[in-house]
Write an enzyme that holds these catalytic residues in place. Structure first.
Site, short mmCIF file in Angstrom:
data_model
loop_
_atom_site.label_atom_id
_atom_site.label_comp_id
_atom_site.label_asym_id
_atom_site.label_seq_id
_atom_site.Cartn_x
_atom_site.Cartn_y
_atom_site.Cartn_z
N LYS A 221 0.38 -6.57 1.88
CA LYS A 221 -0.38 -5.31 1.74
C LYS A 221 0.01 -4.32 2.85
CE LYS A 221 -5.00 -3.60 0.70
NZ LYS A 221 -5.35 -2.52 1.58
N ASP B 273 -11.14 -2.92 11.30
CA ASP B 273 -9.96 -3.67 10.82
C ASP B 273 -9.50 -4.74 11.82
OD1 ASP B 273 -9.99 -2.14 8.56
OD2 ASP B 273 -8.03 -1.20 8.88
N HIS C 57 -4.97 -9.63 3.47
CA HIS C 57 -3.91 -9.75 4.48
C HIS C 57 -4.44 -10.07 5.88
CE1 HIS C 57 -4.38 -5.16 5.34
NE2 HIS C 57 -5.41 -5.58 4.63
N ARG C 58 -5.59 -9.45 6.21
CA ARG C 58 -6.09 -9.64 7.59
C ARG C 58 -6.69 -11.04 7.80
NH1 ARG C 58 -4.56 -5.13 9.48
NH2 ARG C 58 -4.91 -3.19 8.35
N ASP D 138 0.81 -1.23 0.00
CA ASP D 138 0.00 0.00 0.00
C ASP D 138 0.84 1.27 0.00
OD1 ASP D 138 -2.13 -1.71 0.03
OD2 ASP D 138 -3.14 -0.80 1.75
N GLU E 180 -11.05 -5.43 1.48
CA GLU E 180 -10.24 -6.24 0.57
C GLU E 180 -11.05 -7.40 -0.02
OE1 GLU E 180 -9.29 -4.52 2.94
OE2 GLU E 180 -7.13 -4.14 3.00
N ASN F 269 -4.71 -2.66 -4.50
CA ASN F 269 -5.94 -2.66 -3.70
C ASN F 269 -5.78 -1.73 -2.50
OD1 ASN F 269 -8.53 -3.24 -2.96
ND2 ASN F 269 -8.11 -5.31 -2.24
#
Ligand SMILES: O=C(O)C1=C[C@@H](OP(=O)(O)O)[C@@H](O)[C@H](O)C1
Ligand SMILES: C=C(OP(=O)(O)O)C(=O)O
Length: 426
Positions: A412, A313, A386-387, A50, A341, A93
């Site tokens: 990311k 998040d 990613h999360r 990012d 995402e 993204n």
């Protein structure tokens, strides 16, 4: 890194990890320094997909950026004339890049296309485009109405008043706030309806002030921005990423372990630090240091009901922690997790269900009821999120043979996540 990461079970340990700089802070700092007078030196910089997209875009837009990755330092010269010419910016993204750049571009001159990966083209941008249109910016969709890619024919920001919706994403408002001081006129921003993710707007306002800009905030309903004042280049240290830290906080809580998490602090600007209060309520012990936090699990967590509207998040982290608590956990008021995402509510529902948990998918949340025994040997899909990879790695510490598909999607925001993760075995 392999295409699949197999997590080795582990508990009752003591570890120390380092958290990288915050994506949210880094990408705001980049826009602020691109606008600022003089040179800015960013320290503790995050190098991840990012922030790389944001830096590359700003370079294409004419900013001189020196990158010293080894020392985590980036030096940027502000660009006062902002004549961009014609260019196409690809931002993967990165929501922050896709949303923060359009207002920045609007303050200059040129013909700029902003695009990203397929998922980015499904993430809405309409509220921002409508706001910029009210400010007389010539901005148009290139494929589907309401979604990237967009094209901006920039000819300085000439409008004076705008009303913007903030119920889907706060990033649209942040975009306006960061760059409207470089409009030709004073600008009033009115907020239509509720604002989601308010802590992120607070980060924006705090950082604008750090770079020398004060604006009038009428209780998040209206903002008044004066034209003519400039951000000042400076040395600035990027705060550690509290969302990235959340995985280690959760890990200690569920594995009856003690983890010292360096480079995060109690009074962080980021609202996600408040996950620690939720974990404390569940039964974990938290000790705050000057620039570190120690979390200790004591083997007995209780489920919680929590409104995560302002910290969505870290909802995935909590969803996995909830597997190992006693009693059910309810995660409420996070509709916008569906436009990140991936559709994160659905993704978490799918993967927790594969593990054998009892999960209810709500339109705007999840209810997780733990069970005595989970399914072993499950391959967790990560949906290029990613999360998903980071939060489900926690499950593998207590459920044997859990595997994470496509672990490199962590790039990311936290490219070395699995290196830090492996420190817990040492
Ligand atoms: O402004 C920011 O840096 C962010 C705002 C939040 O998005 P929304 O405002 O879309 O909830 C958050 O999810 C994202 O990771 C970063
Ligand atoms: C939602 C996220 O990112 P983005 O900045 O792309 O919106 C995230 O990092 O969880």
């Amino acid at each position: 890194m392999n295409k699949i990461y197999e997590v080795k079970p582990h508990k009752n340990f003591k570890a120390e990890v380092e958290i990288p700089g915050s994506k949210s802070v880094a990408n705001r700092a980049l826009i602020l320094s691109a606008l600022a007078t003089g040179k800015t030196i960013l320290k503790n910089m995050l190098f991840s997909d990012d922030t790389r997209y944001m830096m590359k875009a700003l370079q294409q837009l004419g900013n001189k950026i020196d990158i010293d990755e080894e020392n985590k330092v980036v030096t940027i010269e502000g660009n006062q004339n902002r004549n961009f010419g014609e260019c196409e910016l690809f931002v993967g993204n990165a929501g922050t890049a896709m949303r923060f750049l359009p207002t920045y571009i609007s303050t200059g001159k040129g013909k700029v296309i902003l695009t990203g990966i397929e998922r980015m083209k499904q993430r809405p941008i309409k509220d921002l485009v409508e706001a910029l249109t009210q400010l007389d910016v010539d901005v148009n969709y290139m494929e589907n109405n309401g979604y990237p890619p967009i094209i901006i024919n920039a000819n300085r920001l000439n409008g004076t008043e705008v009303t913007i919706k903030g119920n889907k994403s706060s990033q649209y408002l942040t975009s306006l706030l960061l760059s409207t001081p470089y409009g030709e006129n004073d600008i009033t921003i009115n907020i239509d309806g509720n604002l989601v993710s308010i802590p992120y707007v607070n980060i924006t306002l705090t950082m604008m002030k750090d770079f020398g800009m004060e604006i009038k905030n009428y209780n998040f309903k209206k903002f008044e921005i004066k034209s003519g004042k400039k951000y000042q280049g400076r040395e600035y240290s990027v705060e550690g990423d509290c969302s990235s830290a959340s995985y280690f906080f959760g890990m200690a809580a569920i594995t009856n372990s003690e983890i010292k998490v360096n480079n995060v602090k109690k009074d962080a600007m980021q609202g996600d630090i408040k996950l620690l209060e939720v974990l404390e309520k569940m039964g974990a012990e938290v000790e705050y240091g000057e620039n570190f936090v120690i979390v200790r699990g004591n083997g007995k967590l209780k489920g919680v009901t929590v409104d995560m509207h302002h910290m969505s998040d870290v909802a995935q982290t909590l969803a996995v922690v909830a597997l190992f608590a006693e009693g059910k956990t309810e995660i409420k008021n996070v509709y916008n997790m569906r436009i990140k995402e991936t559709d994160r509510i659905k993704a978490v529902y799918n993967e927790l269900t594969k593990l054998g948990a009892k999960v209810t998918e709500l339109e705007d949340g999840l209810i997780i009821e733990p069970v005595k025994k989970y399914n072993e040997g499950i391959l967790i899909d990560t949906y290029d999120d990613h999360r998903m990879a980071m939060s489900f790695s926690l499950a593998g510490l207590l459920i044997p043979n859990t595997k994470i598909n496509d672990p490199k999607c962590v790039s990311k925001t936290f490219p070395n996540y699995f290196d830090e993760f492996e420190k817990i075995y040492k």
